[in-house]
Motif scaffolding. Structure first.
Motif, PDB file in Angstrom:
ATOM      1  N   GLY A  44    -101.962 -39.245 -48.263  1.00 24.10           N
ATOM      2  CA  GLY A  44    -102.564 -38.079 -47.960  1.00 24.10           C
ATOM      3  C   GLY A  44    -103.524 -37.819 -46.899  1.00 24.10           C
ATOM      4  N   ARG A  45    -103.144 -38.731 -46.091  1.00 22.55           N
ATOM      5  CA  ARG A  45    -103.902 -38.681 -44.575  1.00 22.55           C
ATOM      6  C   ARG A  45    -102.973 -39.438 -43.472  1.00 22.55           C
ATOM      7  NH1 ARG A  45    -105.966 -43.265 -46.950  1.00 22.55           N
ATOM      8  NH2 ARG A  45    -106.706 -45.100 -45.495  1.00 22.55           N
ATOM      9  N   SER A  46    -103.234 -39.078 -42.377  1.00 21.79           N
ATOM     10  CA  SER A  46    -102.475 -39.803 -41.134  1.00 21.79           C
ATOM     11  C   SER A  46    -103.021 -41.072 -40.973  1.00 21.79           C
ATOM     12  CB  SER A  46    -102.855 -38.788 -39.962  1.00 21.79           C
ATOM     13  OG  SER A  46    -102.115 -39.526 -38.843  1.00 21.79           O
ATOM     14  N   LEU A  47    -101.963 -42.193 -40.672  1.00 23.61           N
ATOM     15  CA  LEU A  47    -102.316 -43.236 -39.911  1.00 23.61           C
ATOM     16  C   LEU A  47    -102.868 -43.357 -38.768  1.00 23.61           C
ATOM     17  CD1 LEU A  47    -102.201 -46.189 -40.570  1.00 23.61           C
ATOM     18  CD2 LEU A  47     -99.803 -46.372 -39.853  1.00 23.61           C
ATOM     19  N   ARG A  48    -102.439 -42.380 -37.938  1.00 27.36           N
ATOM     20  CA  ARG A  48    -103.080 -42.449 -36.549  1.00 27.36           C
ATOM     21  C   ARG A  48    -104.315 -42.009 -36.727  1.00 27.36           C
ATOM     22  NH1 ARG A  48     -98.886 -42.586 -32.954  1.00 27.36           N
ATOM     23  NH2 ARG A  48     -96.621 -41.836 -33.452  1.00 27.36           N
ATOM     24  N   GLU A  49    -104.699 -40.981 -37.219  1.00 29.31           N
ATOM     25  CA  GLU A  49    -106.243 -40.755 -37.472  1.00 29.31           C
ATOM     26  C   GLU A  49    -107.106 -41.688 -38.056  1.00 29.31           C
ATOM     27  OE1 GLU A  49    -106.044 -36.935 -39.454  1.00 29.31           O
ATOM     28  OE2 GLU A  49    -105.214 -35.677 -37.897  1.00 29.31           O
ATOM     29  N   SER A  50    -106.392 -42.264 -39.140  1.00 33.89           N
ATOM     30  CA  SER A  50    -107.405 -43.424 -39.522  1.00 33.89           C
ATOM     31  C   SER A  50    -107.443 -44.420 -38.714  1.00 33.89           C
ATOM     32  CB  SER A  50    -106.378 -44.031 -41.024  1.00 33.89           C
ATOM     33  OG  SER A  50    -106.024 -42.942 -41.954  1.00 33.89           O
ATOM     34  N   ASN A  51    -106.625 -44.832 -37.966  1.00 32.34           N
ATOM     35  CA  ASN A  51    -106.952 -45.843 -36.932  1.00 32.34           C
ATOM     36  C   ASN A  51    -107.784 -45.205 -35.724  1.00 32.34           C
ATOM     37  OD1 ASN A  51    -105.375 -48.053 -37.570  1.00 32.34           O
ATOM     38  ND2 ASN A  51    -103.644 -46.941 -36.850  1.00 32.34           N
ATOM     39  N   LEU A  90     -93.213 -43.139 -39.409  1.00 34.27           N
ATOM     40  CA  LEU A  90     -93.877 -43.805 -40.215  1.00 34.27           C
ATOM     41  C   LEU A  90     -95.274 -43.425 -40.565  1.00 34.27           C
ATOM     42  CD1 LEU A  90     -93.188 -47.438 -39.124  1.00 34.27           C
ATOM     43  CD2 LEU A  90     -92.182 -46.560 -41.125  1.00 34.27           C
ATOM     44  N   ASP A  91     -95.689 -42.633 -39.828  1.00 33.79           N
ATOM     45  CA  ASP A  91     -96.923 -42.103 -39.941  1.00 33.79           C
ATOM     46  C   ASP A  91     -96.766 -40.835 -41.000  1.00 33.79           C
ATOM     47  OD1 ASP A  91     -99.617 -41.403 -39.547  1.00 33.79           O
ATOM     48  OD2 ASP A  91     -99.313 -39.644 -38.170  1.00 33.79           O
ATOM     49  N   ASP A  92     -95.416 -40.204 -41.074  1.00 33.99           N
ATOM     50  CA  ASP A  92     -95.238 -39.224 -42.071  1.00 33.99           C
ATOM     51  C   ASP A  92     -95.145 -40.018 -43.192  1.00 33.99           C
ATOM     52  OD1 ASP A  92     -95.051 -37.123 -40.434  1.00 33.99           O
ATOM     53  OD2 ASP A  92     -92.955 -37.627 -39.924  1.00 33.99           O
ATOM     54  N   VAL A  93     -94.539 -41.037 -43.351  1.00 33.32           N
ATOM     55  CA  VAL A  93     -94.471 -41.816 -44.813  1.00 33.32           C
ATOM     56  C   VAL A  93     -95.739 -41.980 -45.297  1.00 33.32           C
ATOM     57  CG1 VAL A  93     -93.830 -44.154 -45.721  1.00 33.32           C
ATOM     58  CG2 VAL A  93     -92.226 -42.988 -44.008  1.00 33.32           C
ATOM     59  N   PHE A  94     -96.609 -42.652 -44.025  1.00 35.18           N
ATOM     60  CA  PHE A  94     -98.207 -43.064 -44.792  1.00 35.18           C
ATOM     61  C   PHE A  94     -98.977 -41.702 -45.010  1.00 35.18           C
ATOM     62  CE2 PHE A  94    -102.574 -43.931 -43.820  1.00 35.18           C
ATOM     63  CZ  PHE A  94    -102.599 -45.311 -44.441  1.00 35.18           C
ATOM     64  N   LEU A  95     -98.715 -40.624 -44.562  1.00 38.68           N
ATOM     65  CA  LEU A  95     -99.303 -39.292 -44.665  1.00 38.68           C
ATOM     66  C   LEU A  95     -98.807 -38.921 -46.311  1.00 38.68           C
ATOM     67  CD1 LEU A  95    -100.990 -36.757 -44.212  1.00 38.68           C
ATOM     68  CD2 LEU A  95     -98.693 -35.872 -43.280  1.00 38.68           C
ATOM     69  N   ASP A  96     -97.652 -39.326 -46.561  1.00 31.81           N
ATOM     70  CA  ASP A  96     -96.959 -38.740 -47.859  1.00 31.81           C
ATOM     71  C   ASP A  96     -97.447 -39.871 -49.022  1.00 31.81           C
ATOM     72  OD1 ASP A  96     -94.955 -37.278 -49.348  1.00 31.81           O
ATOM     73  OD2 ASP A  96     -94.256 -39.551 -49.718  1.00 31.81           O
ATOM     74  N   LEU A  97     -97.699 -40.772 -48.763  1.00 32.71           N
ATOM     75  CA  LEU A  97     -98.162 -41.911 -49.723  1.00 32.71           C
ATOM     76  C   LEU A  97     -99.606 -41.774 -49.910  1.00 32.71           C
ATOM     77  CD1 LEU A  97     -96.228 -45.071 -48.471  1.00 32.71           C
ATOM     78  CD2 LEU A  97     -95.965 -44.047 -50.805  1.00 32.71           C
TER      79      LEU A  97
END
Length: 351
Positions: A316-323, A307-314
């Motif tokens: 342009g940034r990592s969900l993990r890093e955003s958190n 799901l992090d890859d999905v968020f990155l694709d949508l």
């Protein structure tokens, strides 16, 4: 209960929440259109400050929408707040029980607040404490319970009146991995065995992936994806990582991989990354094809999308890093909004 059992248990249209920061409007939730069917387990996934908790607070009548409409269990969240609250359970991010009170007493008190007679309230408390493996801890002060036990007690309190729909706002935050898994199992059982519709917010990728029938990804107040976790990941494809002994081989491999339908190819020195649907199935034939043309693969790894890859694709940034790197502005916005809403409720004026 829902006056229209055949309809969705949650339905929103252009639901929006705006607050003011430094004299300028900030949209915490922007035009949310949502339907949740009876019996679903839905996870709102996104970084801190994305609008997940604000959405739940509107759906549970804790704050009013700025615009748009929402119905929960067949009732309008603005005009029929009492009916909505009777139909739902809600577990917020803070602990529901008083720290110095005994766990069982808190459950009984909640049952009595919902109009149950004393005998019924006691029976319901014992039933819920047993269901959440809390019987042996029932007479301990809440402050002495572990984090996992306290969160299970919160859920038990939210279920006292047998709601058709349960909202959980980041229920696993702050728990260690073992307690997180235990709570997730309890949530799944609540949904699968008791038939309770569950809507939860989370920023844990693994949690949304493991337990949700449906994942709604939200960012900057907008829904950017809404589907099952399996379909979201399948739509992105598998990642095939190839390593070579020299750059010429890597360059040739990248050119060959680019011919695969729908493939996205990146090369860095002697490494090639190929993102493609059904990559796990295509990897062997790709290696064989390269070998036939004289290109030998030194290393290969195949990983399914996360799901992090999905968020990155949508985004342009990592969900993990955003958190992990929540901005000061997000924290300030949330605090400002909460303070504003609490003051508004105190003044008796709709937000």
């Amino acid at each position: 209960m829902n006056q229209n059992p055949s309809g969705p248990v949650i339905q929103t249209h252009q639901l929006t929440r705006t607050f003011t920061r430094h004299g300028r409007p900030v949209e915490a939730v922007r035009g949310l259109d949502l339907q949740v069917a009876d019996g679903e387990l839905v996870a709102f996934l996104g970084p801190n400050g994305a609008g997940k908790s604000t959405t739940l607070r509107m759906l549970t009548t804790l704050i009013a929408p700025t615009s748009g409409t929402a119905e929960v269990a067949g009732h309008d969240v603005v005009r029929e707040q009492a009916a909505v609250r009777r139909a739902i359970g809600y577990v917020g991010q803070g602990n529901a029980a008083g720290h110095q009170q005994r766990g069982r007493d808190e459950v009984v008190s909640q049952a009595r607040a919902h109009g149950m007679r004393r005998a019924e309230a006691n029976a319901r408390a014992d039933e819920l404490l047993a269901a959440f493996d809390l019987t042996e801890h029932a007479r301990r002060p809440v402050s002495t319970l572990s984090g996992g036990q306290r969160r299970r007690l919160d859920v038990a309190i939210g279920l006292v009146h047998r709601p058709r729909l349960m909202f959980l706002d980041e229920p696993s935050t702050g728990l260690d991995p073992q307690n997180r898994v235990n709570l997730q199992e309890q949530v799944v059982r609540l949904n699968r065995e008791l038939g309770t519709t569950v809507v939860l917010t989370t920023h844990y990728l693994e949690e949304a992936d493991a337990i949700a029938d449906r994942v709604i990804v939200i960012d900057h107040g907008l829904v950017i994806a809404d589907d099952t976790a399996t379909r979201l990941k399948a739509g992105l494809g598998d990642l095939v990582s190839l390593g070579f002994t020299d750059e010429d081989d890597a360059r040739a491999a990248a050119e060959r991989a680019a011919r695969l339908a729908g493939a996205t190819v990146e090369r860095s020195g002697r490494d090639v990354a190929v993102r493609v649907a059904h990559g796990r199935d295509l990897a062997a034939s790709l290696v064989t094809d390269l070998a036939a043309s004289g290109v030998t693969v030194a290393r290969i790894e195949v990983a399914g999308a996360t799901l992090d890859d999905v968020f990155l694709d949508l985004t342009g940034r990592s969900l993990r890093e955003s958190n992990e790197h929540q901005t000061h502005d997000q924290t300030h916005d949330q605090a400002h909004e909460q303070t504003h809403d609490e003051q508004t409720e105190k003044d008796g004026v709709a937000a």
